[in-house]
Every structure is written in structure tokens, then in C-alpha cells.
Write a protein that holds these residues in place. Sequence first.
Motif, short mmCIF file in Angstrom:
data_model
loop_
_atom_site.label_atom_id
_atom_site.label_comp_id
_atom_site.label_asym_id
_atom_site.label_seq_id
_atom_site.Cartn_x
_atom_site.Cartn_y
_atom_site.Cartn_z
N LEU A 122 -8.31 6.33 0.82
CA LEU A 122 -7.52 5.39 1.63
C LEU A 122 -7.59 3.98 1.06
CD1 LEU A 122 -8.49 6.74 5.15
CD2 LEU A 122 -6.18 6.70 4.20
N ALA A 123 -8.74 3.59 0.52
CA ALA A 123 -8.85 2.26 -0.09
C ALA A 123 -7.88 2.14 -1.26
CB ALA A 123 -10.29 2.02 -0.54
N HIS A 124 -7.70 3.23 -2.04
CA HIS A 124 -6.70 3.22 -3.11
C HIS A 124 -5.29 3.18 -2.53
CE1 HIS A 124 -9.58 3.65 -6.31
NE2 HIS A 124 -10.09 4.77 -5.79
N ASP A 125 -5.08 3.88 -1.40
CA ASP A 125 -3.76 3.87 -0.74
C ASP A 125 -3.37 2.46 -0.32
OD1 ASP A 125 -3.86 7.10 0.98
OD2 ASP A 125 -3.32 6.52 -1.06
N PHE A 126 -4.37 1.66 0.08
CA PHE A 126 -4.08 0.29 0.51
C PHE A 126 -3.37 -0.47 -0.60
CE2 PHE A 126 -4.85 -3.43 3.12
CZ PHE A 126 -4.82 -4.46 2.18
N ASP A 127 -3.91 -0.36 -1.83
CA ASP A 127 -3.31 -1.09 -2.94
C ASP A 127 -1.94 -0.54 -3.30
OD1 ASP A 127 -6.60 -1.23 -4.40
OD2 ASP A 127 -5.56 -2.73 -3.16
N ALA A 128 -1.70 0.76 -3.02
CA ALA A 128 -0.40 1.35 -3.33
C ALA A 128 0.65 0.99 -2.28
CB ALA A 128 -0.53 2.87 -3.45
N ILE A 129 0.21 0.83 -1.02
CA ILE A 129 1.16 0.64 0.08
C ILE A 129 1.46 -0.83 0.33
CG2 ILE A 129 1.47 0.97 2.57
CD1 ILE A 129 -0.18 3.53 2.32
#
Length: 629
Positions: A77-84
Motif C-alpha cells: 500500500l505504501a508503494h500504491d500511495f506513490d502510484a495513486i
Amino acid sequence: MRLAGLRIAFVSVFAGTVSYCVDHAALEKAVRTQLSLSAEQALQRESLPFREIKDLEKNFLDEFHRIDSLPDARQSLAHDFDAIFYRHPDGSYTQRPGLFEGGPLPEGRRFPNMSATYAPDVPPNDDVKARFALSYVLSYHYGSAMKGRFFNFYGVVPEKGFPIYQAADIAKVFKYEGPDALRLETYEFYSRGFGQTHSETFFTSLYWDASNAAWMTTIATPDAPDASGKHRIMACVDLLLDGLMQRTARPVLPGAHSTIFAADNDGTLIFDGNYADAITHSEGRASIASLRLAAYRPLLDASRRLAPGAVALVDGGGEIVAVGRIPETPWVLAVRYPKSLMKPAILTNIAIVFTVALLTLLVEIVILRSILQKQMAEPLRRLMLATELVGHAGVTFNADELPTQSQDEIGQLARDFAGMAERVRAAQDALEQKVATRTSELEQLNMRLLKVSMTDEMTGVANRRAFDQALVSGLTRVGRDRGLLMLAMIDVDWFKHYNDRYGHPAGDACLRSVAAILTANVRRDHDLVARYGGEEFAVLAQIAGSDDALAIGQALCAAMEQASIEHEHSPLGHVTLSIGMAVAEADDPTPPEELLLQADRALYRAKREGRNLVVMADRRRGRAAQTAP
């Protein structure tokens, strides 16, 4: 003549008084019964959307904490933050351009109608990033599932950020500079939710939404605080109240009018047709106390003694008022019925009594002038006795005792009176029948409302709420009966392309066809087919062995292929299904959330590996095994 006039006047006054008292008591009793019944049914009907919202928010929080407790999921989810999300020069974050309009992320995920804003004063660390990204994903999941029923859905983090599912993009509205800068801490739902040390659901004060031209309230549920009293997330729904107010303005009982007020110290008014301007001018803060509504004070006092859903009748002088607490809300419904509405019926009965009395006087004048006075005295006495009995509820007389066979004036009067008495009795029977019919209709309406609340409106299969209940009960039954429960998560392949090619009406028709095919191919009547959300369906079935689950999945895919629904933008040329399956066993208890996660992961793998596949989750080895349909 004078004695006859005095006698008839005495009988008329006495009979009219008795008729008034008896009719008034009987009619008021009927009104009280109907008022209480209709108020109880209104309380239960109006509580349904609030109960659904609370259940949605609780499910959101449960799923949030379940995923938040998984280290691997938090890292992803922490990686998703940077993608979203996209960081602006002032340090704030919003979703990346195009996501709200339905544009895909690099790996293909889409989040149409999802927007977000995060304040610049708290730079996000990995924990905040994971929570904010998880709130974004779950807000889309729950918001899209309830689309069309409620205005929006959003999960708020205490670091002053919230993603929200709704028709308007907040990233284009809220800014952090200038006189209109967003100060989230000034919003009631934020300050109350993260300021309280418990996790109870609360309703904010009434407020006016200019874009929808309607009054609204926010229903918010924070999660349980940690040892320091801090919260990690809060689930919220902004609810338009125009529908509730329109129904409140039109009670079931003709002539009645309603009021909704908060069960607080001041009795804050939520709706009252007589004080709509005061509510508007006070920006939703008008109350029984501030407007000094002395007649409303007994209603507020009575509501404090009531349990949710219970109704009490309060005599307000010129009104009969049914007061009840709306379950799942902090609000009170008061249905007010003016007593003056009963007067026409009562006065009609009195007019009939006086008319009969006047006719009796005329007959007696004829008798006094007749040589047949003695022969007429007894029939007239019986007729007057019958006249006195007409106004008494539950008292009847024998029409055979009246001189209806006589061909003179007294006989005609007796026949007219018997006919009139029969019409009065028929009118009373008709009124009772009408009350009984209306009660039956209201009960049938409640049953239909309950059925509608458990059915997906478009496809006709069970909705998400029915599925959640069936999943819990199915797992309980597996533990009790020592059987197996199969969960299949089903996604229509390349459905976005289908909608783009054929249009949304055709897409809706396609989903209805898929629902019909799934329903036709389940094995038993008590197995469940439900629309999980969007183009995603779910099937629950009791099975004897794991091989049966694969057989069911293959049968569903085969039935879908046999239907040959044209899909030009599918590599296969027709509509196909991807199915992820998980099985719960009695010897290995599985929480509903875990079984859903297993099936969802299996579905993701089926889609990732080419679609038109059935993938079975292997719980023992922690991975998925697959087979072609």
C-alpha cells in the motif's frame, strides 16, 4: 303538544349527547390505533438506510484493520500511495490527473469517481501512506458498491486527508491557500470523530448543501482508539435528507402532519413544515428551545423515555401525537393528528339523531290528533327506544320488534329508521374494514421494502448486503454440519471494453444475462448468486468436496461460453468469465474476511494469467491452483 315537544327535546338532547360521547370515544380510539401503527411502521421504514450505512461503515473499518494488520499488505500500500497520489508544490497531495475520470494506473487498475486531498502540514510517512492508500482503495470499493443509494462514501485519516467516492472531484474544489482554504479541523465530523475516545457512530448537525439544494447530515464512525486515545481511520457518509423530509411531509394518515427533531437537550429541529423558514435562517440550528415551542416540549420529554422503535401517544390538547425514536438515529419522529378532523363524522351522526328525533315529534303530533293514540303509543315507544340505542357502540336492536309491517305513518317511519340504522352500522363496518385493509397494505409494503433492500435492483439477484449475511450464516452452518462452503468470486472479462463498444444500456443487459446464467447453473435452490459490485458477482454453495467447487466453476464458465454473447473487443470474440474460488472447511474455521481475500486473490490470478479461467485458492500451500473452464 307542549309535553310532546318537551319530551322529544329531552330525548334528542340525551340521544345526541350519548351519540357524541360514544362516537367520539370510538373514533378517537380508532384514530389512536391507526396513528400508533402507522408511526411504528414509519420508524422501521426510515431506519433501513441508516442501518445499512452503519453496517457499511463497520464493514469498512473491519476490512481496513484486517488489511492494515498485514505487513506485506502495508508495504504494498505504501508503494500504491506513490502510484495513486501526486504531490503539489505546497506539499499537499491529490489523486493523479485522469484517475477520477476513469483513467488506469500503470498496472491497469481504475478508480473512477474517486478523488482525494491530503493537507500539506503533516508530511506523510510510510504508515500514513499505507493508511491513506488503503482508505482510497476501500472507499472506492464501498462507494461503488452502494452507488445510487447514498450520496458518497469516504474514509478519513486523522492527518487531515480523505479520499472520497462521489460525482464531484474534490481535488478541483478544495485548496490550501487563499481565503477559501480548506481547514478540515473546522468541520464537525472531523473534530468530533477524532476528538472522541470511543468508536460510536454519530450524526453531525444539519447543514445545507447548495449544490444539491438539500439538507444533509454526515454519519461518521471512527475506529477504536489505541491506548493513547488516537484513531487511525474514520468512515463517513454524507446523506441527503430530502427524501426523508418529503416522506415526513406526507404521513399515511390523511390530515396528519409530522415533525422530526433531535433527541438532545434543546430538541434541534430536523424537519417541520411550520418552521421551515426558521430552520433555514438559523442554518439548521433552530430548536424547540430556541423557538420556545411550549406545545412541543411534552413531545421532547416523552421521547427521552422511549426505546428506539417504540411509540408513545401524547395528548397535545387539540392534537393526538404519536412520538417515536427512529432506530439507528438520534432523531425523534412525531406524527400529529388534529382532533378537529374527527368532528365532521361525529356531527353527521348527531345530525342523524336529531333528524330522527324531529321525525318522531311529527309522528307524535299526528298521534295526539288521532283517535288511535293508544294503538300508536306502544309502537312509538319502541321506536324511540331503538333511536336511543343507535348511538351506543356495540349495542344492537332487533328490527323485528319495530312496527315495520304497519302501513301507516308510524310503520313508514319505523322502516326508514331501520334502513337508516342499517346504513349507520354498514358505515361503521366499512370504516373498520378500511382500517384493516390499510393495515394489511402497510404490512405488505414493509415486506416488499425488506425484499428490495436485499435484492440488486438491476440484475434481480441478491445484493451485497444479502451476500454478507449469507456468507456469515453459511460459515456458521459449515461449522455446525461439518460440511464445506464454496465461495466463487466472478468477474466479467474485459467488461470495460464491452461498455465502451456497446454502450452502458447494453452493458446492463449483459450483466442481467450473466446473472441469469449464473442463477440457472447453481446446483441447489438454497445456493446464493449475488452481485458483489460493478461487473463482479459471487456464488455461495454448500459442497461435499473440493472437486465439486472446480466442477461448479467449470460449469459456469462453460455455460457462459455456450451463451455466446458477442464481445468484439474480447480476444475470444464473446463474453467470458474469470473465477476465483475458495473453500471453507469445518476443521479449519475461516473468518468471512479471510475467505473473501482468498477468493479475491484467486480471481486476481485468473485475470492476470489470461482470463476465462477458474482458479482455486490452495489454503494449505498459501497459493492458487488453476484449471481451464
